[in-house]
Design a protein around this motif. Structure first.
Motif, short mmCIF file in Angstrom:
data_model
loop_
_atom_site.label_atom_id
_atom_site.label_comp_id
_atom_site.label_asym_id
_atom_site.label_seq_id
_atom_site.Cartn_x
_atom_site.Cartn_y
_atom_site.Cartn_z
N ARG A 15 51.88 13.47 48.13
CA ARG A 15 51.40 12.73 49.30
C ARG A 15 50.82 11.38 48.90
NH1 ARG A 15 47.33 15.51 53.63
NH2 ARG A 15 47.33 13.84 55.15
N ARG A 18 53.74 9.06 47.85
CA ARG A 18 54.56 8.55 48.96
C ARG A 18 53.91 7.36 49.64
NH1 ARG A 18 55.36 14.33 50.17
NH2 ARG A 18 57.36 14.86 49.25
N ASP A 22 56.40 4.12 49.92
CA ASP A 22 56.81 3.60 51.23
C ASP A 22 56.63 2.08 51.32
OD1 ASP A 22 57.55 6.09 52.08
OD2 ASP A 22 55.66 6.50 53.13
N VAL A 79 60.41 10.92 46.70
CA VAL A 79 59.35 11.66 46.02
C VAL A 79 59.48 13.13 46.41
CG1 VAL A 79 56.88 11.93 45.71
CG2 VAL A 79 57.83 9.67 46.05
#
Length: 121
Positions: A15, A18, A22, A79
C-alpha cells in the motif's frame, strides 16, 4: 523496444509502495526521475533505483540510442504483494498479538515512444 526491471521482496508494504508508484505511471523517464528525487518517502528511493536499472536495461538492448532522444517513458509499473513475515508481540494477560511484516514485488516496464510504421498484411 521495451525493457523490464523487477524488484522482489522489498520490505515495504504494498500500500505504501503504490502511493509512490502512482505518481510516475505513464510519465516520461526524465520527469519520473525528478518526481522520485523530490518525493519525501522511503519507497521513492527504491523505485528510483529500479527506474535507473530499467533505463540501463533499455540502453543495453538499444545500442547507440539515447533515452532522451527516443522519448523513453514508463509504460507499466505494478506492485504485487510479496511474502509476509509473521511475528508475535506480547499482549496483556499472557496473550500474543500477531504482526504481519509485509513485503512487495515491483515490476517496471519502460518503452520508447518512437512511432513505428504499422505493418500491413
Amino acid at each position: 523496444m521495451e525493457a523490464i526491471a523487477k524488484l522482489n521482496n522489498c520490505p515495504t508494504s504494498p500500500r505504501k509502495m503504490r502511493l509512490v508508484v502512482d505518481l510516475i505511471r505513464g510519465e516520461r523517464v526524465e520527469k519520473a526521475l525528478s518526481i522520485l528525487k523530490f518525493t519525501n518517502k522511503e519507497a521513492a528511493i527504491r523505485v528510483e533505483k529500479l527506474l535507473l536499472s530499467a533505463i540501463k536495461n533499455w540502453e543495453s538492448k538499444n545500442e547507440g540510442e539515447r533515452p532522451e532522444e527516443s522519448g523513453l517513458f514508463v509504460k507499466t509499473i505494478m506492485v504485487d504483494g510479496g511474502r509476509q513475515l509473521k511475528r508475535l508481540r506480547p499482549a496483556p494477560q499472557g496473550r500474543g498479538y500477531r504482526i504481519r511484516k509485509r513485503s512487495n514485488h515491483v515490476t517496471l516496464v519502460v518503452d520508447s515512444s518512437v512511432n513505428k510504421e504499422p505493418q500491413t498484411n
